[in-house]
Design a protein around this motif. Structure first.
Motif, PDB file in Angstrom:
ATOM      1  N   UNK A 146       0.848  -1.197   0.000  1.00 20.87           N
ATOM      2  CA  UNK A 146       0.000   0.000   0.000  1.00 20.87           C
ATOM      3  C   UNK A 146       0.884   1.248   0.000  1.00 20.87           C
ATOM      4  N   UNK A 147       0.526   2.192  -0.843  1.00 18.49           N
ATOM      5  CA  UNK A 147       1.249   3.453  -0.932  1.00 18.49           C
ATOM      6  C   UNK A 147       0.235   4.599  -0.913  1.00 18.49           C
ATOM      7  N   UNK A 148       0.679   5.776  -0.484  1.00 24.71           N
ATOM      8  CA  UNK A 148      -0.216   6.932  -0.418  1.00 24.71           C
ATOM      9  C   UNK A 148       0.544   8.196  -0.754  1.00 24.71           C
ATOM     10  N   UNK A 149      -0.176   9.161  -1.287  1.00 23.36           N
ATOM     11  CA  UNK A 149       0.360  10.493  -1.560  1.00 23.36           C
ATOM     12  C   UNK A 149      -0.755  11.493  -1.337  1.00 23.36           C
ATOM     13  N   UNK A 150      -0.396  12.722  -1.047  1.00 21.26           N
ATOM     14  CA  UNK A 150      -1.418  13.738  -0.821  1.00 21.26           C
ATOM     15  C   UNK A 150      -0.895  15.109  -1.229  1.00 21.26           C
ATOM     16  N   UNK A 201      -4.911  14.137   6.952  1.00 23.27           N
ATOM     17  CA  UNK A 201      -4.102  13.337   7.857  1.00 23.27           C
ATOM     18  C   UNK A 201      -3.916  11.957   7.235  1.00 23.27           C
ATOM     19  N   UNK A 202      -2.657  11.563   7.044  1.00 25.18           N
ATOM     20  CA  UNK A 202      -2.320  10.271   6.452  1.00 25.18           C
ATOM     21  C   UNK A 202      -1.471   9.486   7.440  1.00 25.18           C
ATOM     22  N   UNK A 203      -2.005   8.352   7.895  1.00 23.34           N
ATOM     23  CA  UNK A 203      -1.294   7.448   8.797  1.00 23.34           C
ATOM     24  C   UNK A 203      -1.178   6.113   8.078  1.00 23.34           C
ATOM     25  N   UNK A 204      -0.139   5.990   7.251  1.00 25.55           N
ATOM     26  CA  UNK A 204       0.013   4.812   6.395  1.00 25.55           C
ATOM     27  C   UNK A 204       0.226   3.547   7.217  1.00 25.55           C
TER      28      UNK A 204
END
Length: 237
Positions: A1-5, A21-24
């Motif tokens: 899983x990957x995330x960007x904002x 708010x990103x809490x990977x």
């Protein structure tokens, strides 16, 4: 899983009332769009902070068939009560409110919850809007044909908001994820400027660079007018 904002105040607003708010590590993703003119930034920041604290303290003990749905329901109630109490205590905060969009992922299971008109989409072969806008006039905005062909920028009123409403009726959407799924959380500053198809195309162009996709969505919304704060969170499975 990957995330960007990415987030930006847009071209017409003096400040950014959105909060992300990103809490990977815990699989928690939050987006709140504060109501402008009513201490929106305070409302959105308090809401995301409160929701995150509640989720991270309870996510490991959530159990049962509808564990994530129940957890999000409790989180909405807690955040709403905290914001309303803050508004009651301080005169300058009276009437403050915000949308709240939450995504929680645990393994191949996920749940999206929302109050307001911030949106969640899933992109597989096509882009699909998962949430329903909680507005007093949401018919045109949710018409699939119109959303596919045109960007829609119009004034509308929230039917409910965290903190500002006496009570809220949240929506939760449980999901089973597949490898390759891309989930987009965004404020209306994006969806009022870009059609669903335009959003899909931007993400497709940058499919190998998630941060570039997030940045490009914000840039595209600004090129189309940037009439509101613009915030996006992209998650790939």
């Amino acid at each position: 899983m990957h995330a960007a904002y990415a987030t930006d105040k847009g071209r017409t607003h003096a400040e950014n009332d959105d909060s992300l708010l990103v809490d990977l590590d815990r699989g928690i993703f939050l987006l709140a769009d504060g109501m402008s003119g009513c201490q929106g930034k305070i409302a959105s920041e308090l809401t995301t902070r409160t929701a995150h604290d509640f989720l991270k303290n309870h996510i490991m003990t959530a159990a049962g068939k509808n564990a994530l749905e129940n957890l999000l329901a409790e989180t909405f109630s807690h955040a709403h009560n905290v914001v309303r109490e803050a508004s009651r205590r301080e005169r300058k905060l009276r009437g403050m409110g915000t949308t709240l969009l939450m995504l929680v992922i645990q393994g191949d299971k996920a749940c999206i919850g929302h109050v307001g008109d911030s949106r969640a989409y899933i992109i597989r072969d096509v882009i699909t809007q998962l949430t329903t806008d909680h507005t007093q006039d949401n018919c045109a905005g949710n018409d699939v044909m119109l959303r596919a062909l045109f960007f829609l920028s119009r004034q509308r009123m929230l039917a409910q908001a965290i903190g500002a409403s006496k009570k809220i009726e949240h929506e939760t959407i449980p999901m089973k994820l597949q490898e390759g799924d891309r989930i987009l959380l965004c404020s209306d500053g994006l969806t009022d400027m870009l059609s669903d198809e335009a959003i899909r195309q931007v993400i497709a162009i940058h499919r190998d660079d998630l941060q570039a996709a997030a940045d490009s969505l914000v840039e595209a919304a600004n090129r189309m007018g940037g009439k509101d704060n613009i915030s996006v969170i992209l998650v790939t499975i």
